[in-house]
Design an enzyme around this catalytic site. Structure first.
Site, PDB file in Angstrom:
ATOM      1  N   TYR A  28       0.741  -1.248   0.127  1.00  0.00           N
ATOM      2  CA  TYR A  28       0.047   0.033   0.041  1.00  0.00           C
ATOM      3  C   TYR A  28       0.905   1.285   0.038  1.00  0.00           C
ATOM      4  O   TYR A  28       0.610   2.337  -0.764  1.00  0.00           O
ATOM      5  CB  TYR A  28      -0.946   0.076   1.177  1.00  0.00           C
ATOM      6  CG  TYR A  28      -1.639   1.233   1.247  1.00  0.00           C
ATOM      7  CD1 TYR A  28      -2.840   1.595   0.531  1.00  0.00           C
ATOM      8  CD2 TYR A  28      -1.689   2.160   2.566  1.00  0.00           C
ATOM      9  CE1 TYR A  28      -3.657   2.810   0.462  1.00  0.00           C
ATOM     10  CE2 TYR A  28      -2.102   3.226   2.428  1.00  0.00           C
ATOM     11  CZ  TYR A  28      -3.217   3.599   1.663  1.00  0.00           C
ATOM     12  OH  TYR A  28      -4.023   4.702   1.712  1.00  0.00           O
ATOM     13  N   GLU A  50     -11.644   5.883   4.444  1.00  0.00           N
ATOM     14  CA  GLU A  50     -10.936   6.735   5.551  1.00  0.00           C
ATOM     15  C   GLU A  50     -12.217   7.174   6.421  1.00  0.00           C
ATOM     16  O   GLU A  50     -11.935   7.107   7.671  1.00  0.00           O
ATOM     17  CB  GLU A  50     -10.543   8.168   4.693  1.00  0.00           C
ATOM     18  CG  GLU A  50      -9.468   7.996   3.816  1.00  0.00           C
ATOM     19  CD  GLU A  50      -8.051   7.511   4.706  1.00  0.00           C
ATOM     20  OE1 GLU A  50      -8.136   7.879   5.819  1.00  0.00           O
ATOM     21  OE2 GLU A  50      -6.991   7.411   3.975  1.00  0.00           O
ATOM     22  N   TRP A  58      -5.853   1.495  10.347  1.00  0.00           N
ATOM     23  CA  TRP A  58      -5.948   1.401   8.884  1.00  0.00           C
ATOM     24  C   TRP A  58      -5.660   0.066   8.395  1.00  0.00           C
ATOM     25  O   TRP A  58      -6.151  -0.250   7.377  1.00  0.00           O
ATOM     26  CB  TRP A  58      -4.652   2.295   8.115  1.00  0.00           C
ATOM     27  CG  TRP A  58      -4.874   2.491   6.595  1.00  0.00           C
ATOM     28  CD1 TRP A  58      -3.804   1.896   5.824  1.00  0.00           C
ATOM     29  CD2 TRP A  58      -5.957   2.787   5.910  1.00  0.00           C
ATOM     30  NE1 TRP A  58      -4.325   2.216   4.569  1.00  0.00           N
ATOM     31  CE2 TRP A  58      -5.680   2.642   4.698  1.00  0.00           C
ATOM     32  CE3 TRP A  58      -7.293   3.309   6.241  1.00  0.00           C
ATOM     33  CZ2 TRP A  58      -6.548   2.975   3.537  1.00  0.00           C
ATOM     34  CZ3 TRP A  58      -7.930   3.524   5.098  1.00  0.00           C
ATOM     35  CH2 TRP A  58      -7.640   3.280   4.012  1.00  0.00           C
TER      36      TRP A  58
END
Length: 193
Positions: A28, A50, A58
């Site tokens: 990522y 988000e 995350w």
């Protein structure tokens, strides 16, 4: 060892992650985070992820990303905007995603807000991108909120968006390359708006 000799931002810490999680984070970081993204569908996905990440790691969201894509019909704005109570019930039963009713309802509201825009979603978001500055020296130099992210959040809220406050807006700006918060020593090449 999965790591290579490349220097990465400090949040990619192999010593604190399982091998699978390290690969997920590394890929990522190396291939997506901070790369300019302007496509409206991809931006809607990022706004959604988000918002779901708010209050969570995350890493949790990355692990469930493909499930989110499946559950929200590949983030097709028009389709998600038509979701009704039965879709909310389906999503609340889906163990593959984060089952938070407020965030699910916010995603639907946000899809409706995108569908109702009188401007391109990407152009709207990128209108808040600040001038490109130098990369931060360390992660401690990276803000959580900026005047631009505060202005973005305020405008999105005015347009009917939910779960996109100034901190979430700044995380979106980082993830989509509106700001370049890779640290100065990170191997990822600088990108330009």
């Amino acid at each position: 060892m999965i790591a290579d000799d490349r220097i990465r931002c400090a949040w990619i810490d192999e010593s604190r992650l399982s091998p699978d999680d390290f690969v997920l984070y590394r890929d990522y970081h190396d291939n997506e985070w901070g790369r300019p993204l302007r496509d409206s569908t991809a931006l809607f996905e990022r706004v959604t992820l988000e918002a779901f990440q708010s209050g969570l790691s995350w890493l949790i969201i990355l692990r469930k990303r493909e499930n989110f894509r499946r559950a929200f019909h590949q983030f097709d704005v028009e389709r998600v905007a038509r979701y009704r109570d039965r879709d909310i019930a389906r999503l609340m039963e889906d163990a593959g995603i984060v089952r938070n009713r407020a965030k699910i309802e916010a995603t639907i509201a946000n899809a409706r807000a995108v569908a109702d825009l009188d401007v391109d979603f990407g152009e709207l978001l990128w209108s808040f991108a600040p001038p490109r500055g130098p990369r931060p020296v360390a992660m401690a130099d990276v803000p959580a909120v900026t005047p631009e992210s505060t202005a973005m959040a305020k405008e999105l809220k005015r347009r009917g968006f939910r779960f996109v406050g100034p901190t979430t807006a700044y995380a979106l700006m980082q993830a989509t390359g509106m700001v370049d918060d890779h640290t100065a020593d990170c191997w990822v090449p600088a990108t330009f708006q």
